[in-house]
Scaffold this motif. Structure first.
Motif, short mmCIF file in Angstrom:
data_model
loop_
_atom_site.label_atom_id
_atom_site.label_comp_id
_atom_site.label_asym_id
_atom_site.label_seq_id
_atom_site.Cartn_x
_atom_site.Cartn_y
_atom_site.Cartn_z
N LEU A 52 -13.95 6.88 22.26
CA LEU A 52 -13.01 6.78 23.84
C LEU A 52 -11.41 6.88 24.45
N ARG A 53 -11.44 7.64 25.34
CA ARG A 53 -10.52 6.44 25.86
C ARG A 53 -9.89 6.51 27.45
N TYR A 54 -9.52 5.72 27.75
CA TYR A 54 -8.81 4.39 28.36
C TYR A 54 -8.27 4.30 28.88
N GLY A 55 -7.43 4.17 30.11
CA GLY A 55 -6.26 4.08 30.48
C GLY A 55 -6.05 2.65 31.60
N GLY A 56 -4.97 2.30 31.71
CA GLY A 56 -4.85 1.42 32.06
C GLY A 56 -4.97 0.89 34.28
N TYR A 57 -5.52 2.17 34.76
CA TYR A 57 -5.93 2.61 35.96
C TYR A 57 -5.66 1.06 36.35
N LEU A 58 -5.14 1.42 38.01
CA LEU A 58 -5.25 0.21 39.43
C LEU A 58 -5.43 -1.58 38.42
N GLY A 59 -4.61 -1.10 37.10
CA GLY A 59 -3.91 -2.66 37.30
C GLY A 59 -5.20 -3.19 35.99
N VAL A 60 -6.14 -2.37 36.04
CA VAL A 60 -6.83 -3.19 34.82
C VAL A 60 -6.63 -2.73 33.11
N ARG A 61 -6.18 -3.82 32.12
CA ARG A 61 -5.56 -3.91 31.48
C ARG A 61 -7.15 -3.91 30.00
N ARG A 62 -7.26 -2.24 30.37
CA ARG A 62 -8.97 -1.91 28.95
C ARG A 62 -7.77 -1.76 27.60
N ASP A 63 -9.00 -2.35 26.79
CA ASP A 63 -8.63 -1.81 25.07
C ASP A 63 -9.37 -0.95 24.84
N GLU A 64 -9.70 -1.92 22.97
CA GLU A 64 -10.01 -0.91 22.25
C GLU A 64 -12.20 -0.92 22.19
N GLY A 65 -12.38 -2.76 23.41
CA GLY A 65 -13.95 -2.70 23.61
C GLY A 65 -14.95 -2.36 24.88
N ILE A 66 -13.63 -1.26 25.31
CA ILE A 66 -13.98 -0.69 26.58
C ILE A 66 -15.40 -0.39 26.15
N VAL A 67 -16.48 0.52 27.20
CA VAL A 67 -17.92 0.14 27.29
C VAL A 67 -17.55 0.34 28.62
N TYR A 68 -18.03 2.00 28.62
CA TYR A 68 -18.50 3.02 29.91
C TYR A 68 -19.94 2.94 30.07
N VAL A 69 -20.66 2.92 31.38
CA VAL A 69 -22.02 2.94 31.76
C VAL A 69 -21.75 3.67 32.40
N ALA A 70 -22.56 4.88 32.56
CA ALA A 70 -22.95 6.13 33.49
C ALA A 70 -24.59 6.01 34.47
N ILE A 71 -24.47 5.03 35.40
CA ILE A 71 -26.48 4.99 35.79
C ILE A 71 -26.74 6.24 36.81
N THR A 72 -27.37 6.93 36.60
CA THR A 72 -28.97 8.20 37.52
C THR A 72 -28.84 7.07 38.36
N MET A 73 -29.29 7.18 39.51
CA MET A 73 -30.45 7.23 40.16
C MET A 73 -31.06 7.43 41.48
#
Length: 132
Positions: A52-73
């Motif tokens: 998984l790739r991640y960045g610091g967009y909008l000033g949020v310091r993400r790291d390897e603990g990243i979790v993506y949750v995609a909800i379709t409803m």
């Protein structure tokens, strides 16, 4: 009837299950989905064959603990209810799986009743004549 996809980096089965439980509990608490409305795709990425790739967009310091949750409803929830959902997912992911709230990335995709078939080749939310 949300369909949830959770992708996590090096989560392992226990953490992945805890993340699934966190999202399901948050959906029940904030949107009132039934307890048996549980449709999830849980994927652990090992960092080598899948990552998984991640960045610091909008000033949020993400790291390897990243979790993506995609909800379709189905469409129709207010922005306030969605904000409550995002907060509750982050809180429960931290409580159940030790995931820092800054690493919980949630997206919601909405659709209409006719966009669902829950089995049997039928559109249960939008029944109508079958066209051959």
């Amino acid at each position: 009837m949300p369909l949830v996809r959770i992708d996590a980096l090096r989560a392992g089965p226990d953490r992945l299950a805890a993340l699934g439980r966190a999202v399901h509990d948050a959906l029940q608490e904030t949107l009132g989905i039934p307890s048996d409305d549980l449709f999830q795709i849980l994927t652990d990425h090992d960092g080598t064959t899948g990552t998984l790739r991640y960045g610091g967009y909008l000033g949020v310091r993400r790291d390897e603990g990243i979790v993506y949750v995609a909800i379709t409803m189905r469409a129709g929830r207010s922005p306030e209810r969605k904000r409550a959902l995002y907060r509750r997912i982050a809180d429960l992911a931290h409580a159940y799986a030790g995931t820092e709230p800054r690493n919980v990335f949630v997206t919601v995709t909405e659709n209409a009743e006719a966009d669902w078939s829950l089995g049997e080749g039928e559109a249960q939310y939008a029944p109508g004549p079958v066209v051959a």
